[in-house]
Design a protein around this motif. Structure first.
Motif, PDB file in Angstrom:
ATOM      1  N   GLY A 164      34.262 -28.532 -47.443  1.00  0.00           N
ATOM      2  CA  GLY A 164      32.675 -28.493 -47.361  1.00  0.00           C
ATOM      3  C   GLY A 164      33.000 -27.356 -46.610  1.00  0.00           C
ATOM      4  O   GLY A 164      31.206 -26.935 -46.562  1.00  0.00           O
ATOM      5  N   ILE A 165      34.064 -27.125 -45.258  1.00  0.00           N
ATOM      6  CA  ILE A 165      33.424 -25.619 -45.072  1.00  0.00           C
ATOM      7  C   ILE A 165      33.466 -24.575 -45.917  1.00  0.00           C
ATOM      8  O   ILE A 165      32.109 -23.461 -46.336  1.00  0.00           O
ATOM      9  CB  ILE A 165      34.095 -25.119 -44.449  1.00  0.00           C
ATOM     10  CG1 ILE A 165      34.408 -26.041 -42.655  1.00  0.00           C
ATOM     11  CG2 ILE A 165      34.100 -24.006 -43.022  1.00  0.00           C
ATOM     12  CD1 ILE A 165      35.593 -26.234 -42.413  1.00  0.00           C
ATOM     13  N   ALA A 166      33.990 -24.505 -47.148  1.00  0.00           N
ATOM     14  CA  ALA A 166      33.866 -23.559 -47.985  1.00  0.00           C
ATOM     15  C   ALA A 166      32.621 -23.630 -48.485  1.00  0.00           C
ATOM     16  O   ALA A 166      31.556 -22.874 -49.740  1.00  0.00           O
ATOM     17  CB  ALA A 166      35.309 -23.856 -48.613  1.00  0.00           C
ATOM     18  N   GLN A 167      32.690 -25.362 -48.750  1.00  0.00           N
ATOM     19  CA  GLN A 167      31.069 -25.053 -50.038  1.00  0.00           C
ATOM     20  C   GLN A 167      29.719 -24.477 -49.262  1.00  0.00           C
ATOM     21  O   GLN A 167      29.037 -23.961 -50.308  1.00  0.00           O
ATOM     22  CB  GLN A 167      30.836 -26.634 -49.994  1.00  0.00           C
ATOM     23  CG  GLN A 167      31.805 -27.374 -51.020  1.00  0.00           C
ATOM     24  CD  GLN A 167      31.043 -28.382 -52.815  1.00  0.00           C
ATOM     25  OE1 GLN A 167      30.623 -27.482 -53.869  1.00  0.00           O
ATOM     26  NE2 GLN A 167      30.587 -29.040 -51.724  1.00  0.00           N
ATOM     27  N   SER A 191      32.718 -35.235 -42.958  1.00  0.00           N
ATOM     28  CA  SER A 191      32.163 -34.819 -43.520  1.00  0.00           C
ATOM     29  C   SER A 191      31.647 -33.047 -42.704  1.00  0.00           C
ATOM     30  O   SER A 191      31.323 -33.236 -41.470  1.00  0.00           O
ATOM     31  CB  SER A 191      30.908 -34.719 -44.231  1.00  0.00           C
ATOM     32  OG  SER A 191      30.750 -35.944 -45.653  1.00  0.00           O
ATOM     33  N   SER A 192      32.237 -31.850 -43.047  1.00  0.00           N
ATOM     34  CA  SER A 192      31.480 -30.841 -42.140  1.00  0.00           C
ATOM     35  C   SER A 192      31.073 -30.353 -42.677  1.00  0.00           C
ATOM     36  O   SER A 192      30.378 -30.495 -43.953  1.00  0.00           O
ATOM     37  CB  SER A 192      33.169 -29.889 -42.970  1.00  0.00           C
ATOM     38  OG  SER A 192      33.486 -29.517 -43.178  1.00  0.00           O
ATOM     39  N   LYS A 193      29.796 -30.062 -41.145  1.00  0.00           N
ATOM     40  CA  LYS A 193      28.674 -29.605 -41.008  1.00  0.00           C
ATOM     41  C   LYS A 193      28.349 -27.609 -40.481  1.00  0.00           C
ATOM     42  O   LYS A 193      29.265 -28.245 -39.525  1.00  0.00           O
ATOM     43  CB  LYS A 193      27.258 -30.293 -41.190  1.00  0.00           C
ATOM     44  CG  LYS A 193      26.935 -31.213 -42.132  1.00  0.00           C
ATOM     45  CD  LYS A 193      26.092 -32.365 -41.477  1.00  0.00           C
ATOM     46  CE  LYS A 193      25.904 -33.571 -41.946  1.00  0.00           C
ATOM     47  NZ  LYS A 193      24.721 -33.069 -43.856  1.00  0.00           N
ATOM     48  N   TRP A 194      28.329 -26.528 -41.446  1.00  0.00           N
ATOM     49  CA  TRP A 194      28.420 -25.850 -40.223  1.00  0.00           C
ATOM     50  C   TRP A 194      27.197 -25.422 -39.932  1.00  0.00           C
ATOM     51  O   TRP A 194      26.403 -25.063 -40.432  1.00  0.00           O
ATOM     52  CB  TRP A 194      29.004 -24.159 -41.185  1.00  0.00           C
ATOM     53  CG  TRP A 194      28.883 -23.233 -40.612  1.00  0.00           C
ATOM     54  CD1 TRP A 194      28.813 -22.266 -39.566  1.00  0.00           C
ATOM     55  CD2 TRP A 194      29.064 -21.685 -41.786  1.00  0.00           C
ATOM     56  NE1 TRP A 194      28.757 -21.819 -39.774  1.00  0.00           N
ATOM     57  CE2 TRP A 194      28.680 -20.772 -41.280  1.00  0.00           C
ATOM     58  CE3 TRP A 194      28.857 -21.275 -42.947  1.00  0.00           C
ATOM     59  CZ2 TRP A 194      28.942 -19.677 -40.824  1.00  0.00           C
ATOM     60  CZ3 TRP A 194      28.795 -20.260 -43.464  1.00  0.00           C
ATOM     61  CH2 TRP A 194      29.331 -18.799 -42.299  1.00  0.00           C
TER      62      TRP A 194
END
Length: 325
Positions: free
Chosen positions: A169-172, A201-204
């Motif tokens: 998720g971070i890479a996306q 789910s990761s969210k920046w």
């Protein structure tokens, strides 16, 4: 399920990006719904700005967040069943006679520009408030908190698959932002600014890396998140972000902060990286995947920036690991 996995394994890693996640877009229509809040409204929504979270990131910037509730339909302060949780971030007010050091400032125009950017792995900006005494940004609320708190602040451990999902998720998000504006993002890449929703789910929490910190006199501060070329001469580019991301990967999978691990001693062999992996995982992870992850981290943190992979390649490798193992 077995046939789907077999099909996935037969694909080249670069083809795994699209099926796994929805494609990124610039969602200009969303900006029409960016709500302008009053300080009075947000005071009510946050119970008089009851402090929920104060964060000092690796570059020394200070961020203050308040949890609040607004109406899902009208965005007005709410305590009814239709309420949704929001995270209200306080910005430094330029009207202060003595600005507090290292607090973030974002103009109204910049906030509106942020509102035009949408990606499933970026924390969504819902609105803002700019008044004489209060400057605030209102974001969607991340129910599982920051990646930093989940890795370093809790006894229970995140499973291997969840960590890989977070890494992807971070890479996306980084790949997406690189695709629309090839500027370095490393100042904002921090375990504190990576948030997790209810499904992990990761969210920046991206604020636009062009912004300066109030009280920052332009000094280059060497941290474990920054490569040698930046500490030596201030050179920064998209490959600087790859280094910073590599350190975040290291922290994510070892459970140790970057400064506690010598990156140069990180061996690419399975046994060596296996000894470094978060002990809370015990043996509940695929050893071949761990070996590949170790090699990826070593490549991301190469001293010579020209030897580091692109973020798209990093994403391809992570998707391959998620699919194959």
């Amino acid at each position: 399920m077995g046939n789907g996995l077999k099909h996935c394994r037969q694909q080249h890693p670069s083809f795994l990006y699209e099926p796994l996640f929805s494609s990124p877009i610039l969602e200009e229509a969303e900006n029409e719904n960016l709500r302008v809040f009053s300080a009075k409204e947000l005071k009510k929504a946050t119970k008089r700005f009851r402090s929920a979270r104060v964060v000092t990131t690796h570059d020394g910037s200070v961020q203050t967040f308040y949890k609040g509730y607004i109406n899902d339909a009208t965005s007005a302060p709410s305590r009814t069943k239709t309420k949704i949780a929001v995270s209200v971030m306080e910005l430094e007010c330029l009207q202060h006679s003595t600005p507090r050091p290292k607090h973030v400032w974002i103009s109204k125009e910049e906030a509106e520009s942020l509102g035009e950017i949408y990606h499933p792995n970026l924390v969504k900006l819902l609105g803002y408030c700019y008044e004489d005494t209060k400057s605030l940004l209102v974001f969607e609320y991340s129910h599982k908190g920051s990646l930093h708190d989940n890795i370093f602040g809790k006894e229970e451990t995140l499973p291997w698959k969840t960590r890989v999902k977070i890494a992807i998720g971070i890479a996306q998000a980084i790949v997406f932002l690189h695709s629309i504006n090839k500027i370095p993002l490393h100042h904002e890449l921090d375990m504190h600014n990576i948030m997790l929703d209810e499904q992990y789910s990761s969210k920046w929490l991206y604020l636009d890396s062009k912004n300066k910190l109030i009280g920052d006199k332009g000094r280059i501060v060497a941290t474990t998140y920054l490569p040698l070329e930046y500490a030596m001469n201030g050179h920064a580019g998209v490959k600087t972000d790859v280094f910073t991301y590599g350190v975040i990967l290291l922290e994510l999978f070892t459970g140790s902060k970057g400064g506690e691990i010598c990156l140069n001693s990180l061996d690419i062999r399975t046994r060596s990286f296996g000894e470094t992996i978060d002990h809370r995982l015990e043996s509940d992870y695929p050893t071949h995947a761990a070996a590949k992850m170790g090699r990826l981290i070593r490549r991301c943190t190469k001293r010579n920036w020209t030897e580091r992979p692109s973020m798209q390649h990093v994403l391809d490798v992570l998707n391959y690991i998620a699919c194959k193992y």
